[in-house]
Design a protein around this motif. Sequence first.
Motif, PDB file in Angstrom:
ATOM      1  N   ALA A 111       1.623  17.939  -4.449  1.00  8.65           N
ATOM      2  CA  ALA A 111       1.949  16.630  -3.889  1.00  8.65           C
ATOM      3  C   ALA A 111       0.865  16.166  -2.926  1.00  8.65           C
ATOM      4  O   ALA A 111       0.531  14.982  -2.877  1.00  8.65           O
ATOM      5  N   VAL A 112       0.303  17.103  -2.180  1.00 12.05           N
ATOM      6  CA  VAL A 112      -0.756  16.744  -1.226  1.00 12.05           C
ATOM      7  C   VAL A 112      -1.983  16.232  -1.974  1.00 12.05           C
ATOM      8  O   VAL A 112      -2.575  15.203  -1.610  1.00 12.05           O
ATOM      9  N   ILE A 119      10.175  -0.009  -3.075  1.00  7.81           N
ATOM     10  CA  ILE A 119       8.811   0.248  -3.536  1.00  7.81           C
ATOM     11  C   ILE A 119       7.902  -0.926  -3.173  1.00  7.81           C
ATOM     12  O   ILE A 119       6.771  -0.735  -2.706  1.00  7.81           O
ATOM     13  N   VAL A 174       6.966  21.187  -6.837  1.00  5.48           N
ATOM     14  CA  VAL A 174       6.079  20.447  -5.926  1.00  5.48           C
ATOM     15  C   VAL A 174       6.629  20.330  -4.507  1.00  5.48           C
ATOM     16  O   VAL A 174       5.888  19.983  -3.589  1.00  5.48           O
ATOM     17  N   LEU A 175       7.920  20.585  -4.331  1.00  3.80           N
ATOM     18  CA  LEU A 175       8.488  20.486  -2.982  1.00  3.80           C
ATOM     19  C   LEU A 175       8.237  21.746  -2.166  1.00  3.80           C
ATOM     20  O   LEU A 175       8.428  21.751  -0.953  1.00  3.80           O
ATOM     21  N   ALA A 179      -1.217  12.769  -3.301  1.00  2.00           N
ATOM     22  CA  ALA A 179      -1.183  11.754  -2.242  1.00  2.00           C
ATOM     23  C   ALA A 179      -2.592  11.452  -1.744  1.00  2.00           C
ATOM     24  O   ALA A 179      -2.933  10.286  -1.481  1.00  2.00           O
ATOM     25  N   LEU A 200       5.426  18.328   3.419  1.00  2.00           N
ATOM     26  CA  LEU A 200       5.470  17.140   2.578  1.00  2.00           C
ATOM     27  C   LEU A 200       6.760  17.102   1.761  1.00  2.00           C
ATOM     28  O   LEU A 200       7.333  16.037   1.511  1.00  2.00           O
ATOM     29  N   GLY A 201       7.237  18.281   1.369  1.00  2.00           N
ATOM     30  CA  GLY A 201       8.507  18.357   0.655  1.00  2.00           C
ATOM     31  C   GLY A 201       9.649  17.797   1.496  1.00  2.00           C
ATOM     32  O   GLY A 201      10.514  17.086   0.994  1.00  2.00           O
ATOM     33  N   PHE A 234       0.370  24.312   2.430  1.00  2.00           N
ATOM     34  CA  PHE A 234       0.768  23.336   3.423  1.00  2.00           C
ATOM     35  C   PHE A 234       1.788  24.037   4.303  1.00  2.00           C
ATOM     36  O   PHE A 234       2.554  24.861   3.814  1.00  2.00           O
ATOM     37  N   VAL A 253       7.987  17.263 -12.080  1.00  2.00           N
ATOM     38  CA  VAL A 253       9.320  17.178 -11.478  1.00  2.00           C
ATOM     39  C   VAL A 253      10.385  17.081 -12.570  1.00  2.00           C
ATOM     40  O   VAL A 253      11.399  17.792 -12.540  1.00  2.00           O
ATOM     41  N   VAL A 309       3.300   5.911  -3.102  1.00  2.00           N
ATOM     42  CA  VAL A 309       4.450   6.636  -3.662  1.00  2.00           C
ATOM     43  C   VAL A 309       4.415   6.581  -5.190  1.00  2.00           C
ATOM     44  O   VAL A 309       4.635   7.591  -5.869  1.00  2.00           O
ATOM     45  N   VAL A 310       4.124   5.406  -5.748  1.00  2.00           N
ATOM     46  CA  VAL A 310       4.045   5.281  -7.198  1.00  2.00           C
ATOM     47  C   VAL A 310       2.912   6.160  -7.748  1.00  2.00           C
ATOM     48  O   VAL A 310       3.062   6.793  -8.798  1.00  2.00           O
ATOM     49  N   LEU A 324       9.584   2.524   3.312  1.00  2.00           N
ATOM     50  CA  LEU A 324       8.991   3.838   3.115  1.00  2.00           C
ATOM     51  C   LEU A 324       8.382   4.368   4.408  1.00  2.00           C
ATOM     52  O   LEU A 324       8.553   5.546   4.753  1.00  2.00           O
ATOM     53  N   ASN A 352       6.407  -2.342   2.196  1.00  2.00           N
ATOM     54  CA  ASN A 352       5.918  -1.126   2.852  1.00  2.00           C
ATOM     55  C   ASN A 352       6.906  -0.558   3.858  1.00  2.00           C
ATOM     56  O   ASN A 352       6.988   0.647   4.054  1.00  2.00           O
ATOM     57  N   ASP A 360       0.820  -1.214   0.000  1.00  2.00           N
ATOM     58  CA  ASP A 360       0.000   0.000   0.000  1.00  2.00           C
ATOM     59  C   ASP A 360       0.854   1.264   0.000  1.00  2.00           C
ATOM     60  O   ASP A 360       0.553   2.229  -0.712  1.00  2.00           O
ATOM     61  N   VAL A 361       1.893   1.281   0.813  1.00  2.00           N
ATOM     62  CA  VAL A 361       2.690   2.507   0.926  1.00  2.00           C
ATOM     63  C   VAL A 361       3.479   2.739  -0.371  1.00  2.00           C
ATOM     64  O   VAL A 361       3.570   3.853  -0.865  1.00  2.00           O
ATOM     65  N   GLY A 362       4.017   1.663  -0.919  1.00  2.00           N
ATOM     66  CA  GLY A 362       4.707   1.788  -2.197  1.00  2.00           C
ATOM     67  C   GLY A 362       3.756   2.262  -3.290  1.00  2.00           C
ATOM     68  O   GLY A 362       4.117   3.095  -4.125  1.00  2.00           O
TER      69      GLY A 362
END
Lengths: 216, 216, 216
Positions: free
Chosen positions: B159-160, C67, B151-152, B163, C39-40, B204, B139, B128-129, C73, C70, B123-125
């Motif tokens: 990015a928010v 990736i 985006v940073l 995500a 987030l950055g 943010f 980017v 990120v993907v 990350l 989990n 899920d976390v990967g």
Amino acid sequence: MRVATFEIPLGIELLAAALGGLQGALFAAAHRDRRVDVLGVVIIGLSVALGGSLLRDVVLDQPPVVIWANSYLLVAASAAVLGMTLQQTLTRAEWPLTVLDAIVMGLFGAIATSKALSLGVGDVGALVVGVIGSIGGGVLRDILMNRPVSVLHVGTLYAVAAAAGAAALIVLVALSTPILIAGAGSATVTVAVRLAAVRRDWTFPEQGSMRLRRRS
Amino acid sequence: MRVATFEIPLGIELLAAALGGLQGALFAAAHRDRRVDVLGVVIIGLSVALGGSLLRDVVLDQPPVVIWANSYLLVAASAAVLGMTLQQTLTRAEWPLTVLDAIVMGLFGAIATSKALSLGVGDVGALVVGVIGSIGGGVLRDILMNRPVSVLHVGTLYAVAAAAGAAALIVLVALSTPILIAGAGSATVTVAVRLAAVRRDWTFPEQGSMRLRRRS
Amino acid sequence: MRVATFEIPLGIELLAAALGGLQGALFAAAHRDRRVDVLGVVIIGLSVALGGSLLRDVVLDQPPVVIWANSYLLVAASAAVLGMTLQQTLTRAEWPLTVLDAIVMGLFGAIATSKALSLGVGDVGALVVGVIGSIGGGVLRDILMNRPVSVLHVGTLYAVAAAAGAAALIVLVALSTPILIAGAGSATVTVAVRLAAVRRDWTFPEQGSMRLRRRS
């Protein structure tokens, strides 16, 4: 249509890698204000020499040949050290280096384009992969050195020469030209466009001027 | 749990690629001081349009679809040329472009997140993907143009939004929602967050202000 | 010769990821003028912690482990948040952080070098992959933050320490040393070179001085 990859004798490919390493070192040396250290110069040399080949294989989802075989890295790194040492002599040989650089661009572009076609990539994708193989090393160099990516900017024609060569290969292959001839033809086109551009100071129009031309 | 990839009609995906190409060209045009040439603008357009998809597939160790098929590259490049030509007209259509851009982010994010899940990524990967697929093009554009990666930085919320959309898809899939509904829901969340941020000028918190808040 | 990959207990690898996340966050925090948002900072933290591992797997044409699982990350992102929160306390602990950082470099370098060897990559390629695994995260961080890539520049010795450790592993493996011992030895070499460089203010010669030395 599936085609064979344009293969050149390993010796020539290593020569191309050597020239890339040399040029990378000379480039880093010409930016002494950046204070790149000796190992940094070698890394820049490797990027210029092998970056295009590496990015080509990453984008094609293949194991990168420059990583698997020792010879490319060894030759390119040695050439980078040589370039650093002989920097003062070599920078005077500007014209021969430009010619050799154009040949290297042409060869790597032809190899990349044909490798893409041989894997079943479409014509447009193969064109993009060819351009990546041809000029990817220079792009990687500029990113690592935190400089503007020179191929994007007015006055280089690198990308145009690379695209013309890749397009030539795709057309020749579509006409069932044997891959050796198609590859040589492709490299010749790249060299011709690049050298003509340098000689005659050709530039590609800036986007702004395009707009202006259309309005007047 | 393995899931199907969220697939959208090719027409819509190509429309998304076109919009990316258009925006990349407009972006390059808005930075005329950089003197990007015509082919450079096309390259920037391709990066914005297809960079997220390309990076997604590289990170997932899959053959990049945008390289293999001709259509994405053709459409995105044509749109970049169009964007360059019509630049003066299009920059006036700021709000419609922002809305379309948010939709594209949402769609590419949902595609990337579900493709990762379908390959067995955790899920976390997958989150990120999903973020890479959604904002990777921007980017890549900033890296190629040697600019701060937008985006940073404070004030974009790109990015928010990406995500949030990816997280929504993962939750919906975990609840056994059919992928078409989960994908649409995910894209909607991204669009909602992004447009609300633009409308209400949400930002943010900067890391510094976070620290200050905790100390007082 | 095919060899086993140097495997360290997952707990230690996660600790290394955590430290990377922490350092990335502290680094971003030390550049507050860049106005990186919360987030950055997490993204920078993930890049430092996992970028080397990700680039290693991309260059080796393998599915990136960071990736797929989990845990990496999650741990790296949590550490980045922690680093951001405790920034003022942690920046005082400079020496312990430098030591831990050197250990992380050494471990990731040994893992990358041995993974390359185990896939049949040649010695020189494995050296390059080892350096990428060891310092790739820092390179990715600098590219994302649009800064000069610090490992290329005079006065860091990061790349030298990474290369020394990778070379040590290759030599030890060639001497049929068991991989656990070879890996530990490799990491020790990297740590020793790195810490000696920091302590004694060693630098690698700048390319310019090399030229001057040869001429005088």
